[in-house]
Scaffold this motif. Structure first.
Motif, mmCIF file in Angstrom:
data_model
loop_
_atom_site.group_PDB
_atom_site.id
_atom_site.type_symbol
_atom_site.label_atom_id
_atom_site.label_comp_id
_atom_site.label_asym_id
_atom_site.label_seq_id
_atom_site.Cartn_x
_atom_site.Cartn_y
_atom_site.Cartn_z
ATOM 1 N N UNK A 37 0.836 -1.207 0.000
ATOM 2 C CA UNK A 37 0.000 0.000 0.000
ATOM 3 C C UNK A 37 0.868 1.252 0.000
ATOM 4 N N UNK A 38 1.917 1.231 0.822
ATOM 5 C CA UNK A 38 2.814 2.374 0.910
ATOM 6 C C UNK A 38 3.550 2.601 -0.410
ATOM 7 N N UNK A 39 4.078 1.541 -0.979
ATOM 8 C CA UNK A 39 4.778 1.655 -2.260
ATOM 9 C C UNK A 39 3.830 2.131 -3.357
ATOM 10 N N UNK A 40 2.600 1.626 -3.350
ATOM 11 C CA UNK A 40 1.615 2.056 -4.335
ATOM 12 C C UNK A 40 1.282 3.531 -4.199
ATOM 13 N N UNK A 41 1.160 4.016 -2.960
ATOM 14 C CA UNK A 41 0.861 5.432 -2.736
ATOM 15 C C UNK A 41 2.011 6.315 -3.209
ATOM 16 N N UNK A 88 -7.519 13.638 -11.363
ATOM 17 C CA UNK A 88 -7.790 13.664 -9.927
ATOM 18 C C UNK A 88 -7.447 12.304 -9.350
ATOM 19 N N UNK A 89 -6.726 12.293 -8.253
ATOM 20 C CA UNK A 89 -6.334 11.061 -7.559
ATOM 21 C C UNK A 89 -7.215 10.898 -6.324
ATOM 22 N N UNK A 90 -7.817 9.730 -6.119
ATOM 23 C CA UNK A 90 -8.615 9.526 -4.905
ATOM 24 C C UNK A 90 -7.731 9.477 -3.664
ATOM 25 N N UNK A 91 -8.330 9.529 -2.474
ATOM 26 C CA UNK A 91 -7.541 9.484 -1.239
ATOM 27 C C UNK A 91 -6.670 8.226 -1.152
ATOM 28 N N UNK A 97 0.429 7.965 5.723
ATOM 29 C CA UNK A 97 0.530 9.388 6.056
ATOM 30 C C UNK A 97 1.589 10.035 5.174
ATOM 31 N N UNK A 98 1.356 11.300 4.822
ATOM 32 C CA UNK A 98 2.287 12.035 3.972
ATOM 33 C C UNK A 98 2.669 13.330 4.671
ATOM 34 N N UNK A 99 3.968 13.573 4.775
ATOM 35 C CA UNK A 99 4.455 14.851 5.285
ATOM 36 C C UNK A 99 5.448 15.390 4.261
ATOM 37 N N UNK A 123 6.427 9.450 2.865
ATOM 38 C CA UNK A 123 5.263 8.573 2.973
ATOM 39 C C UNK A 123 5.575 7.556 4.057
ATOM 40 N N UNK A 124 4.688 7.429 5.047
ATOM 41 C CA UNK A 124 4.892 6.500 6.158
ATOM 42 C C UNK A 124 3.638 5.680 6.391
ATOM 43 N N UNK A 125 3.856 4.426 6.783
ATOM 44 C CA UNK A 125 2.732 3.560 7.111
ATOM 45 C C UNK A 125 3.206 2.162 7.433
ATOM 46 N N UNK A 126 2.640 1.586 8.457
ATOM 47 C CA UNK A 126 2.991 0.222 8.832
ATOM 48 C C UNK A 126 4.455 0.051 9.207
#
Length: 158
Positions: A37-41, A88-91, A97-99, A123-126
């Protein structure tokens, strides 16, 4: 007399082995799913920034990519060039999380493909991380700071 089939003890032993294997595999599967999910985002963000640059070059006008809600990139984003919407990109998925550092409120490219500002997004997650950076020439890069020791330092120095 010999019976055919499995007895209750053999069946319970097989179920016990299957349960142990499943219990060992579920955390690894969850970690893999979170990493994907993180890599995809991060990759979707990379492709959005690349499209923004391509549209600036194609249309010969300033192109911008901005967060959908105006402040949080995790809410998705929209791209416009020449005053017209492009994409447009969905959420992003929950848990991502993105900072960003300075200049990361928006991505904008001049008609020649140069960025108006360089910036870095984290990008951070998991428990995993990805970094997306745009240098002063407009080059966009995605890297994994946990796997590449030069990732963070190189991006800040570009």
């Amino acid at each position: 007399m010999r019976s055919r089939g499995f007895g209750l003890i053999e069946l319970m032993a097989a179920l016990l082995i299957a349960a142990i294997l499943l219990a060992a595999g579920v955390p690894a599967l969850q970690s893999f799913a979170a990493e994907q999910q993180l890599a995809g985002a991060a990759n979707a963000f990379f492709h959005g920034a690349s499209l923004t640059r391509a549209e600036a070059l194609r249309q010969g006008s300033v192109a911008r990519m901005t967060p959908a809600d105006g402040r949080d990139w995790a809410s998705g984003w929209s791209i416009e060039a020449g005053g017209r919407p492009v994409m447009t990109q969905p959420p992003l998925p929950r848990g991502v999380a993105v900072s960003h550092g300075g200049g990361g409120d928006a991505i904008a490219y001049k008609p020649g493909g140069q960025p108006l500002a360089r910036a870095t997004w984290h990008f951070n997650g998991g428990g995993k991380a990805r970094l997306v950076a745009i240098n002063f020439l407009g080059r966009i890069r995605v890297c994994n700071p946990q796997a590449d020791s030069r990732c963070g330092a190189e991006q800040e120095a570009d």
